[in-house]
Design a protein around this motif. Structure first.
Motif, PDB file in Angstrom:
ATOM      1  N   GLY A  67       0.800  -1.224   0.000  1.00 39.24           N
ATOM      2  CA  GLY A  67       0.000   0.000   0.000  1.00 39.24           C
ATOM      3  C   GLY A  67       0.829   1.268   0.000  1.00 39.24           C
ATOM      4  O   GLY A  67       0.287   2.359   0.115  1.00 39.24           O
ATOM      5  N   GLN A  68       2.142   1.147  -0.135  1.00 38.71           N
ATOM      6  CA  GLN A  68       3.016   2.318  -0.107  1.00 38.71           C
ATOM      7  C   GLN A  68       3.067   2.998  -1.472  1.00 38.71           C
ATOM      8  O   GLN A  68       3.198   2.331  -2.502  1.00 38.71           O
ATOM      9  CB  GLN A  68       4.432   1.925   0.307  1.00 38.71           C
ATOM     10  N   THR A  69       2.973   4.326  -1.435  1.00 40.89           N
ATOM     11  CA  THR A  69       3.157   5.117  -2.646  1.00 40.89           C
ATOM     12  C   THR A  69       4.448   5.893  -2.511  1.00 40.89           C
ATOM     13  O   THR A  69       4.911   6.183  -1.398  1.00 40.89           O
ATOM     14  CB  THR A  69       1.996   6.106  -2.879  1.00 40.89           C
ATOM     15  N   ARG A  70       5.015   6.237  -3.661  1.00 38.69           N
ATOM     16  CA  ARG A  70       6.256   7.004  -3.679  1.00 38.69           C
ATOM     17  C   ARG A  70       6.254   7.886  -4.913  1.00 38.69           C
ATOM     18  O   ARG A  70       5.972   7.408  -6.021  1.00 38.69           O
ATOM     19  CB  ARG A  70       7.456   6.064  -3.711  1.00 38.69           C
ATOM     20  N   ASP A  71       6.524   9.169  -4.726  1.00 36.94           N
ATOM     21  CA  ASP A  71       6.690  10.084  -5.849  1.00 36.94           C
ATOM     22  C   ASP A  71       8.174  10.181  -6.164  1.00 36.94           C
ATOM     23  O   ASP A  71       9.013  10.209  -5.253  1.00 36.94           O
ATOM     24  CB  ASP A  71       6.163  11.473  -5.507  1.00 36.94           C
ATOM     25  N   PHE A  72       8.500  10.243  -7.464  1.00 34.87           N
ATOM     26  CA  PHE A  72       9.893  10.380  -7.858  1.00 34.87           C
ATOM     27  C   PHE A  72       9.992  11.195  -9.144  1.00 34.87           C
ATOM     28  O   PHE A  72       9.073  11.194  -9.954  1.00 34.87           O
ATOM     29  CB  PHE A  72      10.582   9.017  -8.010  1.00 34.87           C
ATOM     30  N   GLU A  98      -0.258  -2.672 -16.578  1.00 32.41           N
ATOM     31  CA  GLU A  98      -0.980  -3.806 -16.015  1.00 32.41           C
ATOM     32  C   GLU A  98       0.043  -4.752 -15.389  1.00 32.41           C
ATOM     33  O   GLU A  98       0.728  -5.488 -16.089  1.00 32.41           O
ATOM     34  CB  GLU A  98      -1.793  -4.497 -17.097  1.00 32.41           C
ATOM     35  N   HIS A  99       0.157  -4.665 -14.080  1.00 29.43           N
ATOM     36  CA  HIS A  99       1.110  -5.477 -13.338  1.00 29.43           C
ATOM     37  C   HIS A  99       0.419  -5.931 -12.054  1.00 29.43           C
ATOM     38  O   HIS A  99      -0.319  -5.155 -11.440  1.00 29.43           O
ATOM     39  CB  HIS A  99       2.369  -4.657 -13.014  1.00 29.43           C
ATOM     40  N   PRO A 100       0.631  -7.174 -11.620  1.00 31.15           N
ATOM     41  CA  PRO A 100      -0.064  -7.661 -10.429  1.00 31.15           C
ATOM     42  C   PRO A 100       0.333  -6.960  -9.130  1.00 31.15           C
ATOM     43  O   PRO A 100      -0.454  -6.918  -8.186  1.00 31.15           O
ATOM     44  CB  PRO A 100       0.292  -9.144 -10.374  1.00 31.15           C
ATOM     45  N   ARG A 101       1.527  -6.377  -9.061  1.00 30.99           N
ATOM     46  CA  ARG A 101       1.971  -5.769  -7.807  1.00 30.99           C
ATOM     47  C   ARG A 101       2.153  -4.263  -7.869  1.00 30.99           C
ATOM     48  O   ARG A 101       1.923  -3.572  -6.875  1.00 30.99           O
ATOM     49  CB  ARG A 101       3.282  -6.417  -7.359  1.00 30.99           C
ATOM     50  N   TYR A 102       2.584  -3.714  -9.003  1.00 24.57           N
ATOM     51  CA  TYR A 102       2.945  -2.296  -9.073  1.00 24.57           C
ATOM     52  C   TYR A 102       2.062  -1.510 -10.032  1.00 24.57           C
ATOM     53  O   TYR A 102       1.650  -2.015 -11.074  1.00 24.57           O
ATOM     54  CB  TYR A 102       4.404  -2.144  -9.517  1.00 24.57           C
ATOM     55  N   ASP A 103       1.782  -0.262  -9.647  1.00 28.68           N
ATOM     56  CA  ASP A 103       1.147   0.713 -10.522  1.00 28.68           C
ATOM     57  C   ASP A 103       2.098   1.892 -10.646  1.00 28.68           C
ATOM     58  O   ASP A 103       2.809   2.229  -9.695  1.00 28.68           O
ATOM     59  CB  ASP A 103      -0.170   1.232  -9.934  1.00 28.68           C
ATOM     60  N   VAL A 104       2.082   2.530 -11.806  1.00 26.52           N
ATOM     61  CA  VAL A 104       2.863   3.731 -12.049  1.00 26.52           C
ATOM     62  C   VAL A 104       1.963   4.694 -12.803  1.00 26.52           C
ATOM     63  O   VAL A 104       1.252   4.277 -13.714  1.00 26.52           O
ATOM     64  CB  VAL A 104       4.121   3.430 -12.907  1.00 26.52           C
ATOM     65  N   TRP A 105       1.976   5.969 -12.404  1.00 22.64           N
ATOM     66  CA  TRP A 105       1.225   6.954 -13.170  1.00 22.64           C
ATOM     67  C   TRP A 105       1.904   8.306 -13.112  1.00 22.64           C
ATOM     68  O   TRP A 105       2.774   8.565 -12.293  1.00 22.64           O
ATOM     69  CB  TRP A 105      -0.238   7.011 -12.743  1.00 22.64           C
ATOM     70  N   VAL A 106       1.507   9.184 -14.035  1.00 16.10           N
ATOM     71  CA  VAL A 106       2.115  10.500 -14.226  1.00 16.10           C
ATOM     72  C   VAL A 106       1.409  11.522 -13.336  1.00 16.10           C
ATOM     73  O   VAL A 106       0.180  11.568 -13.299  1.00 16.10           O
ATOM     74  CB  VAL A 106       1.986  10.956 -15.694  1.00 16.10           C
ATOM     75  N   ILE A 107       2.193  12.356 -12.656  1.00 20.55           N
ATOM     76  CA  ILE A 107       1.652  13.450 -11.849  1.00 20.55           C
ATOM     77  C   ILE A 107       1.746  14.755 -12.651  1.00 20.55           C
ATOM     78  O   ILE A 107       0.760  15.447 -12.840  1.00 20.55           O
ATOM     79  CB  ILE A 107       2.407  13.585 -10.507  1.00 20.55           C
ATOM     80  N   ARG A 108       2.954  15.090 -13.127  1.00 16.45           N
ATOM     81  CA  ARG A 108       3.154  16.325 -13.887  1.00 16.45           C
ATOM     82  C   ARG A 108       4.512  16.296 -14.565  1.00 16.45           C
ATOM     83  O   ARG A 108       5.355  15.453 -14.243  1.00 16.45           O
ATOM     84  CB  ARG A 108       3.051  17.554 -12.982  1.00 16.45           C
ATOM     85  N   CYS A 109       4.714  17.218 -15.489  1.00 15.12           N
ATOM     86  CA  CYS A 109       6.016  17.384 -16.123  1.00 15.12           C
ATOM     87  C   CYS A 109       6.872  18.333 -15.287  1.00 15.12           C
ATOM     88  O   CYS A 109       6.359  19.196 -14.586  1.00 15.12           O
ATOM     89  CB  CYS A 109       5.863  17.965 -17.531  1.00 15.12           C
ATOM     90  N   ILE A 110       8.163  18.178 -15.404  1.00  6.19           N
ATOM     91  CA  ILE A 110       9.120  19.112 -14.827  1.00  6.19           C
ATOM     92  C   ILE A 110       9.374  20.172 -15.907  1.00  6.19           C
ATOM     93  O   ILE A 110       9.584  19.821 -17.072  1.00  6.19           O
ATOM     94  CB  ILE A 110      10.431  18.405 -14.441  1.00  6.19           C
ATOM     95  N   THR A 111       9.366  21.435 -15.530  1.00  7.36           N
ATOM     96  CA  THR A 111       9.488  22.503 -16.536  1.00  7.36           C
ATOM     97  C   THR A 111      10.875  23.113 -16.623  1.00  7.36           C
ATOM     98  O   THR A 111      11.147  23.881 -17.528  1.00  7.36           O
ATOM     99  CB  THR A 111       8.463  23.619 -16.265  1.00  7.36           C
ATOM    100  N   SER A 112      11.759  22.829 -15.669  1.00  6.03           N
ATOM    101  CA  SER A 112      13.110  23.400 -15.752  1.00  6.03           C
ATOM    102  C   SER A 112      14.150  22.425 -15.241  1.00  6.03           C
ATOM    103  O   SER A 112      13.861  21.448 -14.636  1.00  6.03           O
ATOM    104  CB  SER A 112      13.189  24.683 -14.940  1.00  6.03           C
TER     105      SER A 112
END
Length: 98
Positions: A17-22, A84-98
């Motif tokens: 249930g852990q999320t991480r932004d990178f 589509e992965h049984p354990r991990y999800d990845v999604w986009v939050i935003r673009c970096i502009t600089s």
């Protein structure tokens, strides 16, 4: 649309249930357990950097042939084109502009 030098992505480990932004720059690889994410491009509306981001990603898994995901993910509609992965999800939050 304008291309940014990178993107902010979020990962979810469905087991813990852990999320991480990178942050990921174009061409960089980020490992999330055995899953590897490569950012090819990130685009956002010109004049609205916090607007709807589109990221071109390639996602693979160590020890597994081929890619799990290759294409564009959209920040406002993550389920439209999703990993589509049984354990991990990845999604986009935003673009970096600089």
């Amino acid at each position: 649309m304008t291309s940014g030098p990178g993107a902010v992505l979020r990962s979810l480990d469905k087991t813990s249930g852990q999320t991480r932004d990178f942050e990921l720059r174009v061409g960089q690889i980020q490992a999330i357990g055995p899953v590897q994410v490569v950012l090819n491009d990130c685009r956002y509306p010109e004049g609205n950097p916090s607007g709807n981001a589109f990221a071109s990603l390639e996602i693979s898994e160590q020890g597994r042939a081929g890619v799990l995901f290759s294409g564009w993910m959209i920040s406002s509609s993550p389920a439209l084109s999703a990993l589509e992965h049984p354990r991990y999800d990845v999604w986009v939050i935003r673009c970096i502009t600089s």
